[in-house]
Design a protein around this motif. Sequence first.
Motif, PDB file in Angstrom:
ATOM      1  N   TYR A  78       0.839  -1.185   0.000  1.00  0.00           N
ATOM      2  CA  TYR A  78       0.000   0.000   0.000  1.00  0.00           C
ATOM      3  C   TYR A  78       0.883   1.247   0.000  1.00  0.00           C
ATOM      4  N   PHE A  79       0.331   2.327  -0.522  1.00  0.00           N
ATOM      5  CA  PHE A  79       1.081   3.567  -0.695  1.00  0.00           C
ATOM      6  C   PHE A  79       1.381   4.216   0.656  1.00  0.00           C
ATOM      7  N   VAL A  80       2.644   4.666   0.807  1.00  0.00           N
ATOM      8  CA  VAL A  80       3.078   5.315   2.043  1.00  0.00           C
ATOM      9  C   VAL A  80       3.398   6.787   1.820  1.00  0.00           C
ATOM     10  N   GLY A  81       4.137   7.081   0.750  1.00  0.00           N
ATOM     11  CA  GLY A  81       4.542   8.462   0.508  1.00  0.00           C
ATOM     12  C   GLY A  81       5.398   8.581  -0.737  1.00  0.00           C
ATOM     13  N   ILE A  82       6.132   9.686  -0.827  1.00  0.00           N
ATOM     14  CA  ILE A  82       6.935   9.993  -2.011  1.00  0.00           C
ATOM     15  C   ILE A  82       8.344  10.380  -1.581  1.00  0.00           C
ATOM     16  N   VAL A  83       9.318   9.949  -2.364  1.00  0.00           N
ATOM     17  CA  VAL A  83      10.689  10.429  -2.209  1.00  0.00           C
ATOM     18  C   VAL A  83      11.035  11.213  -3.465  1.00  0.00           C
ATOM     19  N   SER A  84      11.452  12.459  -3.285  1.00  0.00           N
ATOM     20  CA  SER A  84      11.804  13.306  -4.415  1.00  0.00           C
ATOM     21  C   SER A  84      13.319  13.399  -4.554  1.00  0.00           C
ATOM     22  N   GLN A  85      13.740  13.906  -5.689  1.00  0.00           N
ATOM     23  CA  GLN A  85      15.170  14.126  -5.914  1.00  0.00           C
ATOM     24  C   GLN A  85      15.726  15.085  -4.871  1.00  0.00           C
ATOM     25  N   ARG A  86      14.923  16.058  -4.473  1.00  0.00           N
ATOM     26  CA  ARG A  86      15.360  17.004  -3.440  1.00  0.00           C
ATOM     27  C   ARG A  86      15.595  16.287  -2.112  1.00  0.00           C
ATOM     28  N   ASP A  87      14.709  15.348  -1.769  1.00  0.00           N
ATOM     29  CA  ASP A  87      14.880  14.586  -0.528  1.00  0.00           C
ATOM     30  C   ASP A  87      16.208  13.835  -0.538  1.00  0.00           C
ATOM     31  N   VAL A  88      16.541  13.256  -1.691  1.00  0.00           N
ATOM     32  CA  VAL A  88      17.780  12.491  -1.809  1.00  0.00           C
ATOM     33  C   VAL A  88      18.991  13.408  -1.710  1.00  0.00           C
ATOM     34  N   PHE A  89      18.938  14.549  -2.405  1.00  0.00           N
ATOM     35  CA  PHE A  89      20.071  15.474  -2.387  1.00  0.00           C
ATOM     36  C   PHE A  89      20.359  15.988  -0.979  1.00  0.00           C
ATOM     37  N   ARG A  90      19.309  16.097  -0.158  1.00  0.00           N
ATOM     38  CA  ARG A  90      19.520  16.552   1.219  1.00  0.00           C
ATOM     39  C   ARG A  90      20.361  15.560   2.019  1.00  0.00           C
ATOM     40  N   GLN A  91      20.400  14.303   1.574  1.00  0.00           N
ATOM     41  CA  GLN A  91      21.111  13.263   2.315  1.00  0.00           C
ATOM     42  C   GLN A  91      22.509  12.983   1.777  1.00  0.00           C
ATOM     43  N   ILE A  92      22.839  13.569   0.632  1.00  0.00           N
ATOM     44  CA  ILE A  92      24.122  13.272  -0.003  1.00  0.00           C
ATOM     45  C   ILE A  92      25.135  14.360   0.326  1.00  0.00           C
ATOM     46  N   SER A  93      26.261  13.963   0.825  1.00  0.00           N
ATOM     47  CA  SER A  93      27.316  14.918   1.159  1.00  0.00           C
ATOM     48  C   SER A  93      28.030  15.382  -0.104  1.00  0.00           C
ATOM     49  N   PRO A  94      28.374  16.669  -0.184  1.00  0.00           N
ATOM     50  CA  PRO A  94      29.139  17.158  -1.339  1.00  0.00           C
ATOM     51  C   PRO A  94      30.556  16.597  -1.374  1.00  0.00           C
ATOM     52  N   LEU A 227      26.398  30.627  -1.759  1.00  0.00           N
ATOM     53  CA  LEU A 227      25.225  29.785  -1.547  1.00  0.00           C
ATOM     54  C   LEU A 227      24.294  30.361  -0.489  1.00  0.00           C
ATOM     55  N   ALA A 228      24.872  30.988   0.535  1.00  0.00           N
ATOM     56  CA  ALA A 228      24.044  31.574   1.588  1.00  0.00           C
ATOM     57  C   ALA A 228      23.098  32.619   1.008  1.00  0.00           C
ATOM     58  N   ARG A 229      23.605  33.447   0.099  1.00  0.00           N
ATOM     59  CA  ARG A 229      22.778  34.464  -0.542  1.00  0.00           C
ATOM     60  C   ARG A 229      21.707  33.808  -1.423  1.00  0.00           C
ATOM     61  N   ALA A 230      22.080  32.760  -2.145  1.00  0.00           N
ATOM     62  CA  ALA A 230      21.117  32.054  -2.992  1.00  0.00           C
ATOM     63  C   ALA A 230      19.994  31.459  -2.151  1.00  0.00           C
ATOM     64  N   MET A 231      20.344  30.859  -1.006  1.00  0.00           N
ATOM     65  CA  MET A 231      19.327  30.283  -0.127  1.00  0.00           C
ATOM     66  C   MET A 231      18.398  31.357   0.413  1.00  0.00           C
ATOM     67  N   ARG A 258      18.006  22.511  -6.430  1.00  0.00           N
ATOM     68  CA  ARG A 258      18.720  21.233  -6.486  1.00  0.00           C
ATOM     69  C   ARG A 258      20.233  21.453  -6.524  1.00  0.00           C
ATOM     70  N   ASP A 259      20.671  22.498  -7.250  1.00  0.00           N
ATOM     71  CA  ASP A 259      22.097  22.822  -7.280  1.00  0.00           C
ATOM     72  C   ASP A 259      22.601  23.128  -5.876  1.00  0.00           C
ATOM     73  N   VAL A 260      21.807  23.902  -5.134  1.00  0.00           N
ATOM     74  CA  VAL A 260      22.197  24.269  -3.770  1.00  0.00           C
ATOM     75  C   VAL A 260      22.265  23.034  -2.885  1.00  0.00           C
ATOM     76  N   LEU A 261      21.237  22.187  -2.966  1.00  0.00           N
ATOM     77  CA  LEU A 261      21.174  21.004  -2.108  1.00  0.00           C
ATOM     78  C   LEU A 261      22.347  20.056  -2.346  1.00  0.00           C
ATOM     79  N   ARG A 262      22.831  20.005  -3.582  1.00  0.00           N
ATOM     80  CA  ARG A 262      23.961  19.120  -3.888  1.00  0.00           C
ATOM     81  C   ARG A 262      25.215  19.495  -3.104  1.00  0.00           C
ATOM     82  N   TYR A 263      25.328  20.769  -2.733  1.00  0.00           N
ATOM     83  CA  TYR A 263      26.556  21.239  -2.089  1.00  0.00           C
ATOM     84  C   TYR A 263      26.407  21.457  -0.588  1.00  0.00           C
TER      85      TYR A 263
END
Length: 362
Positions: A78-94, A227-231, A258-263
């Motif tokens: 049964y359906f639980v939720g969604i994982v987006s590319q943004r969710d994944v990028f938040r977990q990946i270290s630059p 990046l701080a200014r972009a955020m 997404r560019d920001v989240l990658r870093y």
Amino acid sequence: MRRKQDKQFRLIDLLDDLLAGRDVFFKSVCFVRDMMTEDVKVLTLDDAIEMCLKFMREHRVRHIPVVDSPTGEDEQQYFVGIVSQRDVFRQISPYLGKIGEEDSDSEALKQPLVRIVTRNAKSVSPQTPIREMIGIMVDNHVDMVPVLIDQDIVGIVTSTDILKLFIRLDTIRRLCSKMEKTEDRRRFVDLFSWNSDKVMPAFSTILRTVEDVMTEQVDYLKEQDNLARAMEVMQKGEFRHVPVVDKQKKLLGIISDRDVLRYLPYHSKPFEAGTEIFRGRLFDVASNEPATQRNLHQIMTRDVTCVLTSCDFYTAVRMLYEMNISCLPVTDKDKKVVGIVTVTDVMRGLLAVYGLFEGAMA
């Protein structure tokens, strides 16, 4: 989640449907069931983030539905939720795969999706009117909605599907414009049981150029900004894309969330007491994080495709669809940025179109 390779819309097929007496556009494409993608690929709560990332890259998708199977049997998922590319990028270290990589960086990829899945995602049913579904996507800033019957996922609708729907409308619009006799054009429209006197002017008055739908009040960034200014700009305006310009406001590139989240680094532990946190809908990072000082010229996307304000609206939609991009900066004849067109702007335009045709068919 694999999308069928059906980017080409053949005019001859449309005509065959019309000659056979089948209504092929708004009269038949009125509900979610008429346009949803049914061949849905899913992952489970136990699958690792690393597997999710690999799946997204291989299938060129940005969202994956996540299911659970309490009994351990696939047919009872049964359906639980969604994982987006943004969710994944938040977990990946630059620093992953680089000199500065730490053990925690690679360990983060082994974490199960249960740690990052977005639950209580907005959903629709196969019987939901398309206009209502688009309103849900626009109001909630989402690019994909799952289609559910009870808790079973039977399909999805993405922003790409919305672009494809607009292309179908454009096919009809172009056919009407090529018909020499006004009577023939009206007969064509009457096949859809529309009020011709209201519908025909619509093809030449609504959504003519990019200027009709673009977001004009655009904040800009400079390549010397960090990046701080972009955020800060993205959080304040709830933007996902911000143009990077020179002193004359001529386009140099674009930066996305997404560019920001990658870093941004992955934080596996709570922030220390007293740490100032840059927190919001898009980002969650300590304000003194060294990565936020990285200059945008190091990470922004260059050689960006852009359009003029006079660009035909439907041409811009086709560009978004065929190039698989989410936005097009808009420039004047001197190449100065004057606005931006996003997929969300297109969805707002489609809401207006549906409102017009519903009024015409009343």
